[in-house]
Structures are given as C-alpha cells and as structure tokens.
Write a protein that holds these residues in place. Structure first.
Motif, short mmCIF file in Angstrom:
data_model
loop_
_atom_site.label_atom_id
_atom_site.label_comp_id
_atom_site.label_asym_id
_atom_site.label_seq_id
_atom_site.Cartn_x
_atom_site.Cartn_y
_atom_site.Cartn_z
N GLU A 96 1.67 106.99 14.86
CA GLU A 96 2.72 106.03 15.16
C GLU A 96 2.28 105.09 16.27
OE1 GLU A 96 6.43 107.95 16.00
OE2 GLU A 96 6.34 109.14 14.17
N THR A 97 1.48 105.62 17.19
CA THR A 97 0.98 104.84 18.32
C THR A 97 -0.31 104.13 17.93
OG1 THR A 97 1.85 106.50 19.83
CG2 THR A 97 0.23 104.97 20.72
N GLN A 98 -0.33 102.82 18.06
CA GLN A 98 -1.55 102.05 17.82
C GLN A 98 -2.05 101.53 19.16
OE1 GLN A 98 -1.17 99.12 14.78
NE2 GLN A 98 -0.59 100.62 13.24
N LEU A 99 -3.35 101.56 19.34
CA LEU A 99 -3.96 101.16 20.61
C LEU A 99 -4.77 99.88 20.42
CD1 LEU A 99 -5.29 104.71 21.56
CD2 LEU A 99 -3.11 103.71 22.17
N ALA A 100 -4.79 99.05 21.44
CA ALA A 100 -5.55 97.80 21.35
C ALA A 100 -6.67 97.74 22.39
CB ALA A 100 -4.63 96.60 21.52
N LEU A 112 -10.60 107.55 16.22
CA LEU A 112 -10.07 106.50 17.09
C LEU A 112 -9.75 105.22 16.31
CD1 LEU A 112 -12.36 106.90 20.23
CD2 LEU A 112 -9.92 107.45 20.07
N TYR A 113 -10.61 104.91 15.36
CA TYR A 113 -10.42 103.70 14.58
C TYR A 113 -9.33 103.87 13.52
CZ TYR A 113 -11.40 99.77 11.51
OH TYR A 113 -11.29 98.64 10.75
N GLN A 114 -9.41 104.93 12.72
CA GLN A 114 -8.47 105.12 11.62
C GLN A 114 -7.07 105.53 12.10
OE1 GLN A 114 -10.50 103.91 8.62
NE2 GLN A 114 -8.99 105.33 7.88
N ARG A 115 -7.02 106.46 13.03
CA ARG A 115 -5.73 107.01 13.44
C ARG A 115 -4.99 106.08 14.41
NH1 ARG A 115 -2.40 111.03 12.95
NH2 ARG A 115 -1.38 112.01 14.72
N PHE A 116 -5.71 105.59 15.41
CA PHE A 116 -5.06 104.81 16.46
C PHE A 116 -5.29 103.30 16.33
CE2 PHE A 116 -5.73 109.01 18.40
CZ PHE A 116 -4.42 109.33 18.66
N LYS A 117 -6.07 102.89 15.32
CA LYS A 117 -6.35 101.47 15.09
C LYS A 117 -6.99 100.79 16.30
CE LYS A 117 -4.48 101.62 11.02
NZ LYS A 117 -5.29 102.30 10.07
N LEU A 118 -7.72 101.55 17.10
CA LEU A 118 -8.45 100.99 18.23
C LEU A 118 -9.59 100.13 17.67
CD1 LEU A 118 -8.34 101.20 21.35
CD2 LEU A 118 -10.03 103.00 21.20
N PRO A 119 -9.71 98.88 18.08
CA PRO A 119 -10.75 98.00 17.52
C PRO A 119 -12.17 98.53 17.76
CG PRO A 119 -9.14 96.74 18.79
CD PRO A 119 -8.87 98.19 19.05
N GLN A 120 -13.03 98.25 16.80
CA GLN A 120 -14.41 98.72 16.89
C GLN A 120 -15.15 98.13 18.07
OE1 GLN A 120 -16.29 98.15 13.09
NE2 GLN A 120 -14.87 99.52 12.05
N LEU A 147 -5.69 103.98 25.60
CA LEU A 147 -6.19 105.33 25.27
C LEU A 147 -6.13 106.23 26.49
CD1 LEU A 147 -7.51 107.32 23.30
CD2 LEU A 147 -9.73 106.37 24.00
N THR A 148 -6.52 105.71 27.64
CA THR A 148 -6.47 106.48 28.89
C THR A 148 -5.03 106.86 29.22
OG1 THR A 148 -8.40 105.27 29.69
CG2 THR A 148 -7.12 106.46 31.32
N ASN A 149 -4.11 105.91 29.05
CA ASN A 149 -2.70 106.19 29.31
C ASN A 149 -2.15 107.24 28.35
OD1 ASN A 149 -2.75 104.30 31.35
ND2 ASN A 149 -1.85 102.68 30.10
#
Length: 115
Positions: free
Chosen positions: A92-96, A48-56, A101-103
């Motif tokens: 390609e998709t980055q999440l914030a 989740l962190y590396q691939r989608f850049k979702l913040p810790q 993530l749910t979407n």
C-alpha cells in the motif's frame, strides 16, 4: 532459489557465448570479473522496486551499480521468481526517495544497524 538462479545464469551465458563454455574454470583461481550483485542483493532490489515502487535510480547506489545493471538484475529476478511460482505483491505504501525507506523502517521498529 539459488539453484534456479545458477541455472538461469548459465543459460544466459550459454546464449551470450553462442554455445558451451570453451574452457572449464580452474579450481580456486580468479576466472573473470566479480559479479556485481549477489542473489540476496538481486532479491532485495527486486522487492524494493516491485513492492514499494522505489525508482531504480534511487536503488542502484545502495548496491553500487548502475541503473542499467540494476534493471537487468530485477528483470532476471522477476523471471526467476515467476518461474518458481512466486510473485512480489505491491504494498500500500509506495516510496519515491531513500528517506521514505528510512522513515518506513524506523516506523516498523527496524534498527538502522540492520539496514
């Protein structure tokens, strides 16, 4: 990967203790605090962190740990993956936020019960 993680964990404990374990744990008895994150949890958090850049700070509540604990787990998992020749490629998709993530899972057709 589980064997590599066990070896990594034992090396970390050996370094923290400054030597070998003093007493072997008794079979079947509770011998210390419960580990906060399983290997699967660690791998999922790292993805989740590396691939989608979702913040810790967004990922940590999903696993009921602090961001500091999550940061350490992701760092260890990243080293572990690197050691066995794997790398997590950015998407390609980055999440914030968690709603993104749910979407994304809904868009990919992943049922909410599997998340």
């Amino acid at each position: 990967m589980a064997a590599a993680r066990a070896a990594q964990r034992e090396a970390d404990l050996h370094q923290r203790r400054g030597g070998d374990r003093k007493k072997a744990p008794a079979a079947g008895l509770y011998t210390g605090r419960r580990r906060g994150l399983t290997l699967v949890d660690r791998l999922l958090a790292a993805i989740l962190y590396q691939r989608f850049k979702l913040p810790q700070v967004v990922i940590a509540p999903l696993f009921t740990v602090t961001p500091v604990t999550l940061d350490r787990a992701i760092s260890q998992t990243r080293r572990l993956l690197y050691g066995i020749g794997h790398a997590i490629e950015p998407a390609e998709t980055q999440l914030a936020i968690i709603n993104e993530l749910t979407n994304l899972t809904a868009h990919l057709g992943i049922p909410q019960s599997e998340i």
